[in-house]
Each structure stands twice: as C-alpha cells, then as structure tokens.
Design an enzyme around this catalytic site. Structure first.
Site, PDB file in Angstrom:
ATOM      1  CE1 TYR A 135      44.822  29.943  41.942  1.00  0.00           C
ATOM      2  CE2 TYR A 135      45.320  31.888  43.547  1.00  0.00           C
ATOM      3  CZ  TYR A 135      44.602  31.293  42.657  1.00  0.00           C
ATOM      4  OH  TYR A 135      43.267  31.756  42.021  1.00  0.00           O
ATOM      5  CE  LYS A 190      40.120  17.171  33.572  1.00  0.00           C
ATOM      6  NZ  LYS A 190      38.552  17.230  32.780  1.00  0.00           N
ATOM      7  CG  ASP A 246      40.078  31.813  41.947  1.00  0.00           C
ATOM      8  OD1 ASP A 246      39.595  32.392  42.415  1.00  0.00           O
ATOM      9  OD2 ASP A 246      40.421  31.954  40.828  1.00  0.00           O
ATOM     10  CG  ASP A 250      34.571  34.133  41.331  1.00  0.00           C
ATOM     11  OD1 ASP A 250      34.665  34.062  42.522  1.00  0.00           O
ATOM     12  OD2 ASP A 250      34.769  35.076  40.498  1.00  0.00           O
TER      13      ASP A 250
HETATM   14  C1  IPM Z   1      40.076  35.051  45.174  1.00  0.00           C
HETATM   15  C2  IPM Z   1      40.724  35.887  44.247  1.00  0.00           C
HETATM   16  C3  IPM Z   1      41.948  35.778  44.357  1.00  0.00           C
HETATM   17  C4  IPM Z   1      42.189  34.380  44.029  1.00  0.00           C
HETATM   18  C5  IPM Z   1      42.931  36.860  43.360  1.00  0.00           C
HETATM   19  C6  IPM Z   1      42.612  38.087  43.896  1.00  0.00           C
HETATM   20  C7  IPM Z   1      44.298  36.606  43.862  1.00  0.00           C
HETATM   21  O1  IPM Z   1      40.340  35.676  43.006  1.00  0.00           O
HETATM   22  O2  IPM Z   1      40.057  35.285  46.241  1.00  0.00           O
HETATM   23  O3  IPM Z   1      38.991  34.090  45.009  1.00  0.00           O
HETATM   24  O4  IPM Z   1      42.587  33.856  43.088  1.00  0.00           O
HETATM   25  O5  IPM Z   1      42.465  33.513  45.003  1.00  0.00           O
HETATM   26 MG    MG Z   2      38.650  34.192  43.042  1.00  0.00          MG
END
Ligand code: IPM
Ligand code: MG
Length: 356
Positions: A135, A190, A246, A250
């Site tokens: 990132y 990984k 990330d 999700d």
């Molecule tokens: C999260 C989001 C962010 C990330 C984006 C909006 C930059 O997806 O907080 O998970 O990738 O960290």
């Molecule tokens: Mg995210």
C-alpha cells in the site's frame, strides 16, 4: 475526550448523525468537532484530506469516521480521490493496527449466504497491519520497463515491503488480543512465494516466544481464503499484512451476511484511534434514509473501549444494539420476512431508547 467527527460521503452523514445521537445521551462530557473529509473535503476545500481536517484529527483524542467515496470522484487523479483521505489519516496518525471483528449476531444468522451451522456463533478478529506493505511501499508508479522480455514497454509497479519493527508491533497486538480471547492466532502470509512474507513468518515466530500461552498457526493466504468460507469458526485471531488483510476482512465481514453491522478500529501505539464502519459509502442509497447506522454506532462503542477505557459504556451501547435486534427491528440490508423494517433514523432512535 475530544472526538473528531468526520462523516464523509454517501451515507456517511446519515449514519454518523445516529452515532452522535447515541454519544450525546451517554451522560459523558465529549467535545465533538466535525470536519469535511473525502469527496466532501474535495468539494469544499479542493482536497480529500484538507489541512484543517488533518489538524483536527491530530488534536483530537479519537476520530469517528463515516465513509468516503462517490462515483462522481472516480475520474479525479489518484491523489485527489476520496480514498486518499483514509489512507492519509492512517499514515499521518500512525494508525498501524486495524482491528476488524466479524461477529454473527444470532438474530441475523439467516442473513449469511453460508449454512447456519457453518456460521452460527462466529466471532473472529482480523488484525490487519495498516501502514506498510504494498500500500505504501516505494518506489511505485508507471515507468519504462528497464529489462527482461518487456524491456522498453511501459509497466506499472509497486513495492511490497515490511520492516522488522512493523511486523513485531502488529504481532504483539495480535498475541495480546488473543490473550483476551481463546488464545489462538493464525498468521496469514505468502511465505511460499514472497520474500517479504517469509520474513513476516520468521518475525511472527520470534515474537511468539514472548507468548508461551498462545497457540500460533501459520497459513498461506490462498488457503486462509478457502478456510474462511469452509470452516470460519476454526479461526479466532487472524493477523496479516495490509493487502491480504484488506481482502480477507471483506470476506470475513460477508460471512456474517451483514457488513452493515461491523465496526472497526485503527489504533496507534498509544491507543489513539480512528473508528469507522467496515462498510463503504454506498452512494447508491445515500440520502434515502435507509442505511444501517449500527456499524457506526458500534464503532463509537469500540472508541469508548479502546481509546477512552470506558468498557462499561461500550457494553451499554452493544447491549442496546442487541436489544433492538431482539425487538425485530431491521434496516433494509438485514431485513427478513417476519421482522420490522425501519429507516436509519428510526434505528438510531431505537438504540437511544434501548440505552434507557
Ligand atoms: C478498507 C478500504 C480501503 C483499503 C480503501 C478505501 C483505501 O478498502 O478500509 O478496507 O483498501 O484499506
Ligand atoms: Mg477494504
């Protein structure tokens, strides 16, 4: 207890209004100050993280963040896009430890796309490193490919990297979180392919020596993705890097079927934090008064617990949320036949009422 209130874009302002309402009835002396962020920051001040907003966030004891992003800003150059606000706040405030709980409320078991027996009782915590990895690694960009079979062509590139101290500090956060839970940590990497993540694995293994009571397991990220949907209850604390975290967070959020319920915390070394719902700005439903405010309200509870040491008040809010679910109240995202559909504001009011 100075709190920076950053509602942001899309449904951000609506859900934040409900969390503020809840904070205001707790009988605590909070100093709340709002500022524009994300697309709203760009629209009002020409930047997603205006200097005054950053200054407010730095001077506050905690930040309560709504959500950022809207289709209409997608064509802006990267440095002006709404997402830069949250990335900038993480970096500028050194918020390296991202705690993302995925909890399945028994009343909402039917909301998951997985079979009830696979997910009922799910309670996992993803500890995502938040200020390193691909990132933020440099160099990055688009350049002329310097060598190899594509020499001379344009190429896009990013740099994956982790310093030893960055891995150590997030590993400590994970092991300490596990001490308060079931005592198990899964470190996701990984290491079979990436140097950065072989190093990650070695350092996590070293830090583990300080925590003899904790069980540590290493898992490759592809396998972790598979296990998360196959048998998610086998996990307790998952610790991983920024990019894998990330993606997996999700996935974990969706196991519960109700991302609209999940809060998150991003903490620095002294527990100053930014608290935000795990979901996004949902511009498609913005302004309709139907968004679920519970993740933001629960984020405020996390703030009370982690940044202000007020576990009792945090518990009051969490119990109030459980109570409104038990009453059968549901926003559209978690609505099922036999329950009562309510809007954003009604849901907020119900939580306030349940607080007594
Ligand atoms: C999260 C989001 C962010 C990330 C984006 C909006 C930059 O997806 O907080 O998970 O990738 O960290
Ligand atoms: Mg995210």
């Amino acid at each position: 207890m100075k709190i920076a209130i950053l509602p942001g874009d899309g449904i951000g302002p609506e859900i934040m209004a409900q969390a503020v309402k809840v904070l205001n009835v707790l009988g605590e002396k909070f100093e709340l100050e709002s500022a524009d962020v994300g697309g709203a920051g760009y629209a009002a001040h020409g930047h997603p993280l205006p200097p005054a907003t950053l200054a407010l966030a730095k001077s506050a004891d905690a930040v309560l963040f709504g959500a950022v992003g809207d289709f209409k800003y997608d064509s802006l150059e990267r440095s002006l896009r709404p997402e830069q606000a949250i990335l900038g706040l993480r970096k500028e405030l050194s918020l390296f430890a991202n705690l993302r709980p995925a909890i399945l409320y028994p009343e909402l078991a039917g909301a998951s796309t997985l079979k009830p027996e696979v997910v009922s009782g799910l309670d996992i915590l993803i500890v995502r490193e938040l200020t390193g990895d691909i990132y933020f690694g440099k160099p990055r960009g688009v350049r002329e490919c310097p060598d190899g079979p594509f020499k001379g062509e344009r190429e896009g590139f990013d740099t994956m990297r982790y310093a030893e101290s960055e891995i150590r500090r997030i590993a400590h956060v994970a092991f300490q979180a596990a001490q308060k839970r079931s005592g198990r940590v899964t470190s996701v990497d990984k290491a079979n392919v990436l140097e950065t993540f072989q190093f990650w694995r070695d350092i996590v293994t070293e830090v583990h020596k300080d925590y003899p009571g904790i069980e540590l397991e290493h898992m490759y990220v592809d396998n972790a993705a598979m296990q998360l949907v196959r048998a998610p209850k086998k996990f307790d604390v998952i610790v991983t890097g920024n990019m894998f975290g990330d993606i997996l967070s999700d996935c974990a959020a969706m196991l519960t079927g109700s991302i609209g319920m999940l809060p998150s915390a991003s903490l620095d070394a002294s527990n100053k934090g930014l608290y935000e719902p795990s979901h996004g700005s949902a511009p498609d439903i913005a302004g309709k008064g139907i968004a679920n405010p519970l993740a933001t309200i629960l984020s405020a509870a996390m703030m009370l617990r982690y940044s202000f040491g007020k576990a009792e008040q945090a518990g009051r809010i969490e119990n109030a949320v459980k109570a409104v679910l038990a009453q059968g109240l549901r926003t559209a995202d978690i609505f099922e036949a036999g329950t009562t559909r309510v809007g954003t504001e009604e849901m907020g009011n119900a939580v306030v009422k349940a607080l007594g």
